[in-house]
Design a protein around this motif. Structure first.
Motif, PDB file in Angstrom:
ATOM      1  N   GLU A  17       5.020   4.445   1.917  1.00  0.00           N
ATOM      2  CA  GLU A  17       4.541   5.656   1.254  1.00  0.00           C
ATOM      3  C   GLU A  17       5.298   5.949  -0.036  1.00  0.00           C
ATOM      4  O   GLU A  17       6.523   5.982  -0.043  1.00  0.00           O
ATOM      5  CB  GLU A  17       4.736   6.881   2.157  1.00  0.00           C
ATOM      6  N   ASP A  76       0.868  -1.174   0.000  1.00  0.00           N
ATOM      7  CA  ASP A  76       0.000   0.000   0.000  1.00  0.00           C
ATOM      8  C   ASP A  76       0.906   1.225   0.000  1.00  0.00           C
ATOM      9  O   ASP A  76       1.661   1.442   0.945  1.00  0.00           O
ATOM     10  CB  ASP A  76      -0.888  -0.025   1.240  1.00  0.00           C
ATOM     11  N   PHE A 117      -7.118   0.434   5.666  1.00  0.00           N
ATOM     12  CA  PHE A 117      -6.077  -0.289   4.938  1.00  0.00           C
ATOM     13  C   PHE A 117      -6.441  -1.764   4.839  1.00  0.00           C
ATOM     14  O   PHE A 117      -7.317  -2.254   5.542  1.00  0.00           O
ATOM     15  CB  PHE A 117      -4.711  -0.107   5.610  1.00  0.00           C
ATOM     16  N   TRP A 136      -3.758   5.735   5.607  1.00  0.00           N
ATOM     17  CA  TRP A 136      -3.901   4.459   6.316  1.00  0.00           C
ATOM     18  C   TRP A 136      -4.666   4.658   7.614  1.00  0.00           C
ATOM     19  O   TRP A 136      -5.549   3.879   7.950  1.00  0.00           O
ATOM     20  CB  TRP A 136      -2.534   3.851   6.639  1.00  0.00           C
ATOM     21  N   HIS A 184       0.699   7.774   5.415  1.00  0.00           N
ATOM     22  CA  HIS A 184       0.326   7.382   6.784  1.00  0.00           C
ATOM     23  C   HIS A 184      -1.052   7.931   7.141  1.00  0.00           C
ATOM     24  O   HIS A 184      -1.848   7.241   7.788  1.00  0.00           O
ATOM     25  CB  HIS A 184       1.362   7.894   7.800  1.00  0.00           C
ATOM     26  N   MET A 242       3.197  -1.462   4.173  1.00  0.00           N
ATOM     27  CA  MET A 242       2.897  -0.045   4.018  1.00  0.00           C
ATOM     28  C   MET A 242       4.188   0.707   3.731  1.00  0.00           C
ATOM     29  O   MET A 242       5.130   0.649   4.521  1.00  0.00           O
ATOM     30  CB  MET A 242       2.193   0.477   5.256  1.00  0.00           C
TER      31      MET A 242
END
Length: 150
Positions: free
Chosen positions: A65, A45, A57, A52, A49, A63
């Protein structure tokens, strides 16, 4: 041909038809099916932040970015973090809000040795409806796939 092979083939055909620089383009439902059936598949993903935490999510996703909130500048550590968490031989699927940032992340991954990089079309929230709201027209949430609130 297995269900996984069929999904991967269809995604690859979409990529070839659209001249994409990575292995394939998946629908959200196809991506969820791959996660369920292919133990080595990874979902990355690339949203922020803030997204999420406030939008939600996909459980068990990596995760990382692509752009950093609030300035939305490219994350200079994106590739290093990807290389530290995802095997370049794995099927890796990239997800963002609508499919744009994840397209760029999949292209970067493919250019750096990830031969099974896929973009998830429509993203987590998808297109806006007539009222300007996301999450109802298409995308991961609208498809009723597993997700959790941040």
């Amino acid at each position: 041909m297995s269900a996984v092979d069929t999904i991967l083939q269809q995604a690859h055909e979409r990529a070839v038809a659209s001249n994409l620089p990575y292995q394939g383009a998946l629908t959200p439902a196809e991506a969820a099916a791959l996660l369920a059936a292919h133990p080595a598949a990874k979902l990355v993903d690339v949203r922020t932040h803030a997204e999420w935490q406030f939008v939600g999510f996909v459980p068990d996703s990596e995760m990382n970015e692509w752009k950093q909130y609030p300035k939305m500048e490219l994350n200079p550590g994106f590739l290093a973090a990807l290389q530290a968490t995802v095997d370049p031989q794995a099927v890796v699927m990239f997800l963002c809000r609508t499919g744009a940032r994840s397209h760029d992340a999949a292209a970067l991954a493919a250019a750096n040795g990830y031969s099974n990089a896929f973009n998830i079309l429509e993203g987590f929230e998808g297109d806006k409806n007539a009222a300007g709201q996301r999450g109802q027209v298409n995308g991961w949430k609208a498809a009723g796939l597993a997700w959790t609130q941040g």
